[in-house]
Write an enzyme that holds these catalytic residues in place. Structure first.
Site, short mmCIF file in Angstrom:
data_model
loop_
_atom_site.label_atom_id
_atom_site.label_comp_id
_atom_site.label_asym_id
_atom_site.label_seq_id
_atom_site.Cartn_x
_atom_site.Cartn_y
_atom_site.Cartn_z
N HIS A 98 -19.07 7.68 0.30
CA HIS A 98 -19.80 6.86 -0.67
C HIS A 98 -18.89 5.77 -1.18
CE1 HIS A 98 -22.58 5.83 -3.86
NE2 HIS A 98 -21.57 5.86 -4.71
N GLU A 152 -46.36 -15.83 20.56
CA GLU A 152 -46.26 -14.53 21.24
C GLU A 152 -47.62 -14.15 21.83
OE1 GLU A 152 -44.05 -12.06 22.23
OE2 GLU A 152 -45.87 -11.05 22.91
N GLY A 164 -42.30 -16.40 23.16
CA GLY A 164 -41.92 -15.00 23.33
C GLY A 164 -41.20 -14.44 22.12
N LYS A 193 -23.90 -14.01 19.60
CA LYS A 193 -23.41 -13.33 18.39
C LYS A 193 -22.53 -14.26 17.57
CE LYS A 193 -25.79 -11.02 19.54
NZ LYS A 193 -26.62 -10.82 20.73
P1 NAI Z 1 -38.48 -9.63 26.12
O1 NAI Z 1 -39.09 -8.87 27.22
O2 NAI Z 1 -37.66 -8.91 25.09
O3 NAI Z 1 -39.62 -10.43 25.32
C1 NAI Z 1 -40.46 -11.37 25.94
C2 NAI Z 1 -41.65 -11.63 25.03
O4 NAI Z 1 -42.39 -12.73 25.57
C3 NAI Z 1 -42.62 -10.46 24.96
O5 NAI Z 1 -42.89 -10.19 23.61
C4 NAI Z 1 -43.84 -10.97 25.73
O6 NAI Z 1 -45.05 -10.40 25.27
C5 NAI Z 1 -43.77 -12.47 25.47
N1 NAI Z 1 -44.49 -13.31 26.45
C6 NAI Z 1 -44.50 -13.18 27.79
N2 NAI Z 1 -45.25 -14.17 28.37
C7 NAI Z 1 -45.72 -14.95 27.36
C8 NAI Z 1 -46.53 -16.14 27.29
N3 NAI Z 1 -47.03 -16.72 28.38
N4 NAI Z 1 -46.81 -16.67 26.09
C9 NAI Z 1 -46.32 -16.08 24.96
N5 NAI Z 1 -45.54 -14.98 24.96
C10 NAI Z 1 -45.23 -14.42 26.13
O7 NAI Z 1 -37.64 -10.79 26.83
P2 NAI Z 1 -36.44 -11.70 26.33
O8 NAI Z 1 -36.40 -11.81 24.85
O9 NAI Z 1 -36.54 -12.94 27.15
O10 NAI Z 1 -35.17 -10.88 26.76
C11 NAI Z 1 -34.92 -10.63 28.16
C12 NAI Z 1 -34.09 -9.39 28.34
O11 NAI Z 1 -32.79 -9.57 27.84
C13 NAI Z 1 -34.69 -8.20 27.66
O12 NAI Z 1 -34.72 -7.12 28.56
C14 NAI Z 1 -33.76 -7.91 26.53
O13 NAI Z 1 -33.68 -6.52 26.26
C15 NAI Z 1 -32.43 -8.48 27.02
N6 NAI Z 1 -31.65 -8.93 25.86
C16 NAI Z 1 -31.14 -8.00 25.00
C17 NAI Z 1 -30.47 -8.40 23.88
C18 NAI Z 1 -29.97 -7.35 22.95
O14 NAI Z 1 -29.89 -6.20 23.34
N7 NAI Z 1 -29.64 -7.69 21.71
C19 NAI Z 1 -30.27 -9.81 23.54
C20 NAI Z 1 -30.89 -10.69 24.49
C21 NAI Z 1 -31.54 -10.24 25.60
#
Ligand code: NAI
Length: 462
Positions: free
Chosen positions: A441, A199, A176, A51
């Site tokens: 507002h 993706e 991703g 952030k």
């Molecule tokens: P994510 O699960 O949100 O997204 C991973 C993405 O990678 C998906 O769209 C998937 O389809 C893609 N993917 C998977 N294998 C692939 C491949 N071989 N080639 C291309 N694309 C591929 O995971 P992310 O962003 O790593 O986040 C991990 C966790 O951390 C999540 O559960 C997320 O909710 C949490 N997180 C939450 C945040 C927030 O609430 N603002 C901030 C950062 C993380």
């Protein structure tokens, strides 16, 4: 006699919140944490530092794109990367020391080191065995690996390495299009890198409302992020400081490569339970490698509980915090509870994206009769004044009863706006309840009211 009523393993948002609530409820509590500072992934290498970088890079974007329009002219700032990282580290430091202060205030012992659980009621750290009536495992998660991709945290980085890059890369490939990829991808785009997101699926942010997905992708493309969709990454090679990413397009199996200075692997996270000795203890795990719990955070071993990213459910800091409070209350003999139907999700890009409850796609699949109330930030005076009129608020309500079933916001401060809808949902409110609530507002929150009005007789400003 046990040394403690409760030992919590892990001082992330789940663990430290659990410990504070337990101490408030009169339990003698200790937390085991091996990291140098408290706060876990979220405070040290996750939510908070990202952030800081999102904020700093957004300020630069504002200076470059909007200052002159407001009559603010003159030399626009350039990036001192070292100072930006120092600012980020200061933010981390003030937050982690804040938790240390809260531990002292609540008389919580910090046992420094890495824990194993030799038996129920025992936690071993180094050579010392501490005893407790209850143990809560709150060990969180770690980035999951991708076959053919070796993370060296220099050229090929996880979210951890992406927060400490030696310099801003000229080009970056993000694997991703999930939350981490898009948040950090937009940071480096704003700082000047060419960013390509690869993706696997045909949509970004899987599971999110389809209309939001489409608008979000369009707005990110407008900011200059490039997307290669429907592409499965096969591997990454690094030579002479340059990384080459090979991927296969799912539609025709054709293979292609793309080069970059830095590759960010953001393809999900997995529970971190290594070293706890769960196997030897016979703790049951789910097929997805999470600790199996019984609905009240109890594992199959009496007195051993688990919460947060280590168990099932969305991997979100605030979900872990809520479970931390609930399990502390349960252990103290109260009735802790988490309403999993009202857990907001937020992506801190610009604009922000936030959601709670059902998506339109889910409601269709369930065959529910629903109505949609939508309002664009184009009709919101405050958003227009602040160059923040991209996006909309969408409220889904039951067609017969008008009860709010879900909400999806893309726009300014979406992550804050979502909470009035969360509160409304917690109270089982109808869209009309929101629509009849006076909103100040000019505020962004008027767009939420207008979307609620759109579920009834119609919004005023569209
Ligand atoms: P994510 O699960 O949100 O997204 C991973 C993405 O990678 C998906 O769209 C998937 O389809 C893609 N993917 C998977 N294998 C692939 C491949 N071989 N080639 C291309 N694309 C591929 O995971 P992310 O962003 O790593 O986040 C991990 C966790 O951390 C999540 O559960 C997320 O909710 C949490 N997180 C939450 C945040 C927030 O609430 N603002 C901030 C950062 C993380």
């Amino acid at each position: 006699m046990a040394n403690y009523d409760l030992i919590v393993i892990g001082a992330g948002p789940g663990g430290y919140v659990c410990a504070i609530r337990a101490a408030q409820l009169g339990l003698k509590t200790a937390v085991v944490e091996g990291r140098e500072t408290l706060g876990g992934t979220c405070l040290n290498i996750g939510c908070i530092p990202s952030k800081a970088l999102l904020h700093a890079s957004h300020q630069l974007h504002e200076a470059e794109h909007n200052f002159a329009k407001m009559g603010l002219v003159g030399k626009s700032p350039s990036v001192d990367w070292k100072q930006m990282l120092a600012y980020k580290d200061d933010v981390i430091g003030s937050n982690t020391s804040g938790i240390e202060f809260l531990f002292k205030k609540n008389k919580i012992d910090w046992i420094k080191g890495w824990a194993t659980i030799p038996a129920a009621g025992q936690v071993k750290v180094g050579d010392e065995v501490h005893t407790a009536k209850s143990i809560v495992i709150a060990t969180g998660s770690e980035p999951s690996s991708l076959p053919g991709v070796e993370v060296d945290e220099k050229s090929v980085v996880s979210s951890t390495g992406a927060l400490t890059l030696a310099k801003i890369p000229k080009s970056m490939v993000v694997i991703g299009a999930g939350v981490i990829g898009l948040e950090l991808g937009s940071v480096y785009k704003r700082l000047g890198a060419e960013v390509t997101v690869i993706e696997y699926l045909d949509v970004i942010t899987p599971g999110m409302d389809a209309e939001v997905q489409k608008t979000f992708k369009r707005l990110l493309e407008k900011q200059g992020l490039k997307f290669t969709m429907g592409a499965a990454v096969q591997g990454v090679t690094v030579k002479g400081g340059k990384a080459t990413v090979t991927y296969k397009l799912r539609k025709d199996e054709s293979e292609a490569t793309v080069e970059a200075d830095t590759v960010l692997v953001a393809t999900g996270r997995k529970p971190y339970t290594a070293g706890l000795g769960l196997d030897a203890l016979g703790i049951e795990m789910t097929a997805r490698g999470q600790i199996a719990t019984n609905g009240h955070y109890g594992t199959n071993l009496a007195g051993v509980y688990a919460i947060g990213d280590a168990i099932e459910g969305p991997m979100l800091a605030h979900k872990a915090e809520d479970e931390g409070m609930a399990v502390a209350e349960i252990i103290a003999g109260q009735k802790g509870h988490v309403n999993y139907g009202v857990i907001p999700g937020v992506i801190y890009t610009h604009p922000e994206v936030a959601n709670v409850g059902a998506t339109e796609e889910q409601l269709k699949q369930e065959g529910r009769a629903y109505k949609v109330g939508k309002f664009s930030f184009m009709g919101n005076g405050r958003a227009k004044a602040n160059f923040a009129a991209d996006g909309f608020v969408k409220i889904l309500a039951d067609k017969q009863t008008d009860r709010i079933l879900g909400a999806h916001i893309i726009g300014p401060l979406a992550g804050d706006l979502i909470h009035e809808i969360c509160v409304a949902m917690e109270f089982g409110a109808a869209a009309e309840d929101l629509a009849r609530t006076c909103h100040a507002h000019p505020t962004y929150s008027e767009a939420v009211r207008e979307a609620a009005l759109a579920c009834g007789d119609g919004p005023i400003h569209s």
